[in-house]
Design a protein around this motif. Structure first.
Motif, PDB file in Angstrom:
ATOM      1  N   GLY A 130       0.807  -1.214   0.000  1.00 11.22           N
ATOM      2  CA  GLY A 130       0.000   0.000   0.000  1.00 11.22           C
ATOM      3  C   GLY A 130       0.836   1.257   0.000  1.00 11.22           C
ATOM      4  N   LYS A 131       1.928   1.257   0.746  1.00 16.33           N
ATOM      5  CA  LYS A 131       2.762   2.461   0.833  1.00 16.33           C
ATOM      6  C   LYS A 131       3.691   2.589  -0.367  1.00 16.33           C
ATOM      7  N   VAL A 132       4.477   1.550  -0.619  1.00 18.05           N
ATOM      8  CA  VAL A 132       5.479   1.609  -1.681  1.00 18.05           C
ATOM      9  C   VAL A 132       4.828   1.480  -3.058  1.00 18.05           C
ATOM     10  N   GLY A 133       3.853   0.557  -3.184  1.00 17.46           N
ATOM     11  CA  GLY A 133       3.241   0.347  -4.487  1.00 17.46           C
ATOM     12  C   GLY A 133       2.537   1.572  -5.025  1.00 17.46           C
ATOM     13  N   SER A 134       1.769   2.236  -4.181  1.00 20.11           N
ATOM     14  CA  SER A 134       1.083   3.449  -4.639  1.00 20.11           C
ATOM     15  C   SER A 134       2.074   4.561  -4.960  1.00 20.11           C
ATOM     16  N   ASN A 135       3.174   4.610  -4.212  1.00 19.24           N
ATOM     17  CA  ASN A 135       4.208   5.622  -4.476  1.00 19.24           C
ATOM     18  C   ASN A 135       4.828   5.419  -5.851  1.00 19.24           C
ATOM     19  N   ILE A 136       5.184   4.168  -6.157  1.00 16.98           N
ATOM     20  CA  ILE A 136       5.810   3.878  -7.455  1.00 16.98           C
ATOM     21  C   ILE A 136       4.835   4.143  -8.600  1.00 16.98           C
ATOM     22  N   ALA A 137       3.607   3.650  -8.469  1.00 17.62           N
ATOM     23  CA  ALA A 137       2.635   3.809  -9.553  1.00 17.62           C
ATOM     24  C   ALA A 137       2.302   5.270  -9.802  1.00 17.62           C
ATOM     25  N   SER A 138       2.115   6.043  -8.754  1.00 19.41           N
ATOM     26  CA  SER A 138       1.780   7.457  -8.942  1.00 19.41           C
ATOM     27  C   SER A 138       2.955   8.236  -9.523  1.00 19.41           C
ATOM     28  N   GLU A 139       4.170   7.899  -9.114  1.00 22.18           N
ATOM     29  CA  GLU A 139       5.343   8.602  -9.648  1.00 22.18           C
ATOM     30  C   GLU A 139       5.508   8.349 -11.140  1.00 22.18           C
ATOM     31  N   LEU A 140       5.499   7.060 -11.535  1.00 26.59           N
ATOM     32  CA  LEU A 140       5.657   6.750 -12.959  1.00 26.59           C
ATOM     33  C   LEU A 140       4.451   7.180 -13.771  1.00 26.59           C
ATOM     34  N   GLY A 141       3.256   7.087 -13.186  1.00 27.96           N
ATOM     35  CA  GLY A 141       2.071   7.537 -13.901  1.00 27.96           C
ATOM     36  C   GLY A 141       2.096   9.024 -14.177  1.00 27.96           C
ATOM     37  N   THR A 142       2.551   9.804 -13.206  1.00 30.78           N
ATOM     38  CA  THR A 142       2.667  11.250 -13.419  1.00 30.78           C
ATOM     39  C   THR A 142       3.705  11.567 -14.488  1.00 30.78           C
ATOM     40  N   MET A 143       4.823  10.826 -14.473  1.00 31.68           N
ATOM     41  CA  MET A 143       5.839  11.028 -15.510  1.00 31.68           C
ATOM     42  C   MET A 143       5.309  10.661 -16.882  1.00 31.68           C
ATOM     43  N   ARG A 144       4.430   9.659 -16.960  1.00 31.30           N
ATOM     44  CA  ARG A 144       3.878   9.262 -18.249  1.00 31.30           C
ATOM     45  C   ARG A 144       2.904  10.303 -18.787  1.00 31.30           C
ATOM     46  N   VAL A 145       1.982  10.783 -17.969  1.00 30.24           N
ATOM     47  CA  VAL A 145       0.975  11.724 -18.460  1.00 30.24           C
ATOM     48  C   VAL A 145       1.577  13.098 -18.719  1.00 30.24           C
ATOM     49  N   THR A 146       2.687  13.432 -18.072  1.00 29.33           N
ATOM     50  CA  THR A 146       3.363  14.704 -18.349  1.00 29.33           C
ATOM     51  C   THR A 146       4.432  14.564 -19.420  1.00 29.33           C
ATOM     52  N   GLN A 147       4.490  13.397 -20.064  1.00 34.54           N
ATOM     53  CA  GLN A 147       5.368  13.127 -21.218  1.00 34.54           C
ATOM     54  C   GLN A 147       6.849  13.167 -20.868  1.00 34.54           C
ATOM     55  N   GLN A 148       7.185  12.974 -19.614  1.00 35.40           N
ATOM     56  CA  GLN A 148       8.598  12.887 -19.247  1.00 35.40           C
ATOM     57  C   GLN A 148       9.220  11.578 -19.729  1.00 35.40           C
ATOM     58  N   ILE A 149       8.453  10.488 -19.671  1.00 32.88           N
ATOM     59  CA  ILE A 149       8.954   9.208 -20.176  1.00 32.88           C
ATOM     60  C   ILE A 149       9.137   9.265 -21.685  1.00 32.88           C
ATOM     61  N   ASP A 150       8.216   9.921 -22.376  1.00 28.10           N
ATOM     62  CA  ASP A 150       8.362  10.076 -23.827  1.00 28.10           C
ATOM     63  C   ASP A 150       9.620  10.874 -24.168  1.00 28.10           C
ATOM     64  N   ALA A 151       9.935  11.862 -23.357  1.00 28.07           N
ATOM     65  CA  ALA A 151      11.150  12.652 -23.594  1.00 28.07           C
ATOM     66  C   ALA A 151      12.403  11.794 -23.440  1.00 28.07           C
ATOM     67  N   LEU A 152      12.399  10.900 -22.444  1.00 25.21           N
ATOM     68  CA  LEU A 152      13.544   9.997 -22.285  1.00 25.21           C
ATOM     69  C   LEU A 152      13.686   9.064 -23.477  1.00 25.21           C
ATOM     70  N   ASP A 153      12.567   8.560 -23.977  1.00 25.78           N
ATOM     71  CA  ASP A 153      12.627   7.684 -25.141  1.00 25.78           C
ATOM     72  C   ASP A 153      13.125   8.424 -26.377  1.00 25.78           C
ATOM     73  N   ILE A 154      12.720   9.672 -26.538  1.00 23.20           N
ATOM     74  CA  ILE A 154      13.171  10.455 -27.694  1.00 23.20           C
ATOM     75  C   ILE A 154      14.677  10.704 -27.629  1.00 23.20           C
ATOM     76  N   MET A 155      15.206  10.890 -26.424  1.00 22.08           N
ATOM     77  CA  MET A 155      16.648  11.114 -26.261  1.00 22.08           C
ATOM     78  C   MET A 155      17.466   9.837 -26.392  1.00 22.08           C
ATOM     79  N   GLY A 156      16.794   8.695 -26.629  1.00 28.39           N
ATOM     80  CA  GLY A 156      17.515   7.450 -26.807  1.00 28.39           C
ATOM     81  C   GLY A 156      17.808   6.705 -25.524  1.00 28.39           C
ATOM     82  N   VAL A 157      17.205   7.119 -24.416  1.00 28.63           N
ATOM     83  CA  VAL A 157      17.407   6.463 -23.124  1.00 28.63           C
ATOM     84  C   VAL A 157      16.387   5.336 -22.969  1.00 28.63           C
ATOM     85  N   ASN A 158      16.860   4.184 -22.492  1.00 26.53           N
ATOM     86  CA  ASN A 158      15.946   3.086 -22.175  1.00 26.53           C
ATOM     87  C   ASN A 158      15.205   3.457 -20.897  1.00 26.53           C
ATOM     88  N   SER A 159      14.022   4.051 -21.064  1.00 24.85           N
ATOM     89  CA  SER A 159      13.300   4.589 -19.915  1.00 24.85           C
ATOM     90  C   SER A 159      12.892   3.501 -18.937  1.00 24.85           C
TER      91      SER A 159
END
Length: 277
Positions: A130-159
């Protein structure tokens, strides 16, 4: 115009009477395939995550950061819950189980077995899901919807490797330490009921904690906790990494991560208990 409206109405009625029930029946058959597709996407993401890092220095910094965020920051809640659970188990065993027909050390013995076999690994990991799982999911989910993960992929980084692998390794590294802390603090809570609450004599508690001790139970708890740590980190990362939409979907992914991790931990607990016992 009237004939066109009547024609459209007939189409809607036909769909509701014939096609909609057919669609619902077909959805029942597609239900297992949806889970198989999700499992396949999970395996593909994990394969990307376990790749060799391109830059070990950046990976090392992220690994240390995740150990502090997921493991070190969880020590407080682990110690607090373990202390009170150990005290409650000791009280319950003394008041409801022990009788004149049983040895005096039975309360300490059952407290030790419950803490070692189930609470320190299984129940504690359910709490951390409950504590760690929600933290990880919300962090990566926020990065996905704000296109931060897409930016890493565009730069050639294995996100997937940069974001997910440090979380999995960081949590698996510190989970055995959390198990040991939970065991020790549970025993301290049991002694608190003996010295402060005067529920039972401390000598009887010590005799029960030492009776027929099997060191394999500690290793069993550690092995189970490593598997549970992988489940928590990987499933929560998958739920957050693959989210689509906005803030509402991020919240739903956090809920899905906690529920899915908890269910998989329970299934794995049954399998590992049978395998390791």
């Amino acid at each position: 115009m009237t004939k066109k409206r009547v024609k459209n109405y007939d189409i809607v009625v036909t769909f509701n009477l014939f096609l909609l029930p057919l669609h619902r029946k077909l959805s029942y058959f597609m239900f297992p395939f949806n889970y198989l597709q999700t499992f396949g996407d999970y395996l593909v993401l994990m394969w990307r995550a376990i790749a060799i890092p391109d830059r070990w220095r950046m990976f090392g910094k992220q690994y240390v950061k995740e150990m502090a965020s997921l493991g070190v920051d969880s020590i407080g809640i682990v110690l607090l819950i373990s202390f009170f659970i150990g005290a409650v188990i000791c009280i319950q065993m003394k008041l409801n189980i022990q009788s004149p027909w049983m040895p005096r050390w039975v309360s300490g013995y059952t407290t030790r077995e419950i803490m070692l076999l189930e609470f320190s690994s299984s129940i504690m990991c359910l709490i951390l899901a409950g504590k760690v799982g929600s933290n990880i999911a919300s962090e990566l989910g926020t990065m996905r919807v704000t296109q931060q993960i897409d930016a890493l992929d565009i730069m050639g980084v294995n996100s997937a490797n940069y974001l997910i692998a440090p979380k999995i390794l960081g949590l698996m590294t510190l989970m055995p330490a959390l198990v040991i802390f939970a065991d020790v603090m549970g025993m301290i809570g049991a002694y608190a009921t003996a010295y402060i609450g005067h529920i039972l004599p401390p000598d009887d508690l010590t005799m029960g904690l030492q009776h027929a001790f099997n060191p394999w139970f500690i290793w069993m708890s550690i092995i189970k906790s490593l598997v549970f740590a992988f489940i928590i980190a990987s499933v929560s990362s998958f739920c957050g990494y693959t989210v689509e939409g906005g803030s509402v979907e991020v919240g739903e992914s956090s809920t899905s991560a906690v529920v899915s991790s908890s269910i998989l931990i329970l299934f794995a607990d049954v399998f590992l208990t049978q395998l390791l016992s």
